[in-house]
Design a protein around this motif. Structure first.
Motif, short mmCIF file in Angstrom:
data_model
loop_
_atom_site.label_atom_id
_atom_site.label_comp_id
_atom_site.label_asym_id
_atom_site.label_seq_id
_atom_site.Cartn_x
_atom_site.Cartn_y
_atom_site.Cartn_z
N GLU A 27 64.57 22.90 21.38
CA GLU A 27 63.50 22.32 22.19
C GLU A 27 62.18 23.06 21.96
OE1 GLU A 27 61.98 19.43 24.12
OE2 GLU A 27 64.16 19.54 23.93
N ARG A 28 62.24 24.37 21.81
CA ARG A 28 61.02 25.12 21.52
C ARG A 28 60.40 24.70 20.20
NH1 ARG A 28 63.56 30.98 22.06
NH2 ARG A 28 64.88 30.49 23.84
N VAL A 29 61.26 24.59 19.17
CA VAL A 29 60.75 24.22 17.85
C VAL A 29 60.17 22.81 17.89
CG1 VAL A 29 61.36 23.82 15.43
CG2 VAL A 29 62.32 25.78 16.65
N ALA A 87 55.09 32.34 -2.37
CA ALA A 87 55.01 32.61 -0.93
C ALA A 87 54.80 31.32 -0.14
CB ALA A 87 53.87 33.59 -0.65
N ALA A 88 53.89 30.48 -0.62
CA ALA A 88 53.63 29.22 0.07
C ALA A 88 54.87 28.33 0.06
CB ALA A 88 52.45 28.50 -0.59
N ALA A 89 55.56 28.28 -1.09
CA ALA A 89 56.75 27.44 -1.21
C ALA A 89 57.90 27.96 -0.33
CB ALA A 89 57.20 27.37 -2.66
N ALA A 90 58.08 29.27 -0.31
CA ALA A 90 59.17 29.85 0.48
C ALA A 90 58.98 29.59 1.97
CB ALA A 90 59.27 31.34 0.20
N LEU A 91 57.76 29.79 2.46
CA LEU A 91 57.51 29.55 3.88
C LEU A 91 57.60 28.06 4.21
CD1 LEU A 91 54.70 32.07 4.86
CD2 LEU A 91 57.12 32.11 5.45
N SER A 92 57.18 27.22 3.28
CA SER A 92 57.31 25.77 3.49
C SER A 92 58.78 25.38 3.59
CB SER A 92 56.64 25.00 2.36
OG SER A 92 55.24 25.18 2.40
N ALA A 93 59.61 26.00 2.76
CA ALA A 93 61.05 25.72 2.83
C ALA A 93 61.62 26.14 4.18
CB ALA A 93 61.78 26.46 1.70
N LEU A 94 61.18 27.29 4.69
CA LEU A 94 61.63 27.73 6.00
C LEU A 94 61.19 26.75 7.08
CD1 LEU A 94 63.02 29.90 7.73
CD2 LEU A 94 60.84 31.16 7.76
N ASP A 95 59.94 26.28 6.98
CA ASP A 95 59.43 25.30 7.95
C ASP A 95 60.23 23.99 7.90
OD1 ASP A 95 57.52 27.09 8.74
OD2 ASP A 95 55.88 26.16 7.63
N VAL A 96 60.53 23.52 6.67
CA VAL A 96 61.31 22.29 6.52
C VAL A 96 62.69 22.46 7.13
CG1 VAL A 96 62.45 20.77 4.85
CG2 VAL A 96 60.06 21.41 4.52
N ALA A 97 63.29 23.62 6.93
CA ALA A 97 64.61 23.87 7.51
C ALA A 97 64.57 23.82 9.03
CB ALA A 97 65.14 25.23 7.03
N TRP A 98 63.56 24.46 9.62
CA TRP A 98 63.44 24.42 11.09
C TRP A 98 63.21 23.00 11.57
CZ3 TRP A 98 65.23 27.77 14.22
CH2 TRP A 98 65.16 29.14 13.96
N ARG A 99 62.32 22.26 10.87
CA ARG A 99 62.01 20.89 11.30
C ARG A 99 63.24 19.98 11.19
NH1 ARG A 99 57.86 20.32 8.32
NH2 ARG A 99 58.72 19.11 6.60
N THR A 100 63.99 20.13 10.09
CA THR A 100 65.18 19.32 9.90
C THR A 100 66.22 19.64 10.96
OG1 THR A 100 64.78 19.25 7.52
CG2 THR A 100 67.00 18.73 8.26
N TRP A 101 66.42 20.93 11.19
CA TRP A 101 67.42 21.35 12.18
C TRP A 101 67.02 20.91 13.59
CZ3 TRP A 101 66.61 25.10 16.07
CH2 TRP A 101 67.76 25.45 16.79
N ALA A 102 65.75 21.12 13.95
CA ALA A 102 65.30 20.78 15.30
C ALA A 102 65.33 19.28 15.53
CB ALA A 102 63.88 21.30 15.54
N GLY A 103 65.09 18.50 14.47
CA GLY A 103 65.14 17.05 14.60
C GLY A 103 66.56 16.50 14.61
N ASP A 104 67.54 17.38 14.48
CA ASP A 104 68.96 17.02 14.52
C ASP A 104 69.29 15.97 13.47
OD1 ASP A 104 71.34 15.86 17.00
OD2 ASP A 104 71.48 17.48 15.56
N GLU A 105 68.62 16.05 12.32
CA GLU A 105 68.87 15.10 11.24
C GLU A 105 70.09 15.49 10.41
OE1 GLU A 105 65.23 15.26 9.15
OE2 GLU A 105 64.04 14.43 10.79
N THR A 106 70.69 16.62 10.71
CA THR A 106 71.80 17.12 9.89
C THR A 106 73.16 16.89 10.54
OG1 THR A 106 71.72 19.29 10.93
CG2 THR A 106 70.30 18.94 9.01
#
Length: 199
Positions: free
Chosen positions: A113-115, A157-176
């Motif tokens: 919910e926070r994410v 650095a930009a790609a790695a942090l973007s990957a972390l952001d995508v992971a959080w967004r995917t997980w928080a959106g319960d798309e997995t």
């Protein structure tokens, strides 16, 4: 010793206020609650709230520092990243992130919910991005020490942090389908590495 005790007490109070405020925002909406109304609901004065947070946004972002979050801990781990001989940047990224124990248990409904709140609220996204840009620069510095190539370090650095952001967004959106966050993270970094080697 007294100073350490006071600091720990202040940090604990700040953490509890942030978590309680975020629960209120999640239930009633971030933009619809004023600082005065929030302080009243928290049982503190407006002055006390501003003693711990400059803005409402800061209170929500502070919850990413909570023990069950892992996000800030992951970003801090990036500042110590070291690419081993024969290792790709993405292998080093995954190794560094999977060493953060909190990310293996960051699966609580409250954390989702926070994410979601950060992702869905424009002012929170902007505040989060300010913090993220500063961390991206530190990650680039760490990668530059291993890669000895500033441009490659900044891109990685930009790609790695973007990957972390995508992971959080995917997980928080319960798309997995309810996959643990650490599994979503592995899949995301793996997709990034695969994309980089695709001809």
């Amino acid at each position: 010793m007294t100073s350490d005790w006071r600091t720990q007490t202040r940090d604990l109070i700040r953490s509890q206020l942030a978590l309680s405020a975020t629960d209120i925002f999640a239930a009633e909406g971030f933009d619809g609650i004023t600082v005065d109304a929030l302080a009243h609901r928290l049982g503190v004065s407006r002055a006390t709230f501003f003693r711990y947070f400059a803005t409402k946004e800061d209170a929500v972002i502070a919850t990413l520092d909570a023990p069950d979050a892992g996000y800030t801990e992951a970003l801090d781990a990036f500042s110590r990243i070291d690419v081993h001989p024969g290792e790709s940047v993405w292998e080093a990224t995954l190794r560094t992130l999977t060493s953060v124990e909190t990310l293996h248990t960051a699966d609580s409904p409250a954390m989702r919910e926070r994410v979601r709140m950060v992702l869905e609220t424009p002012s929170l996204r902007a505040r989060f991005q300010d913090d993220r840009r500063a961390r991206e620069a530190r990650l680039a510095d760490a990668l530059d020490r291993s890669l000895r190539d500033r441009l490659s370090a900044e891109v990685a650095a930009a790609a790695a942090l973007s990957a972390l952001d995508v992971a959080w967004r995917t997980w928080a959106g319960d798309e997995t389908g309810g996959s643990p966050f650490i599994d979503v993270l592995r899949a995301t970094v793996g997709a990034l590495e695969a994309a980089g080697t695709r001809r």
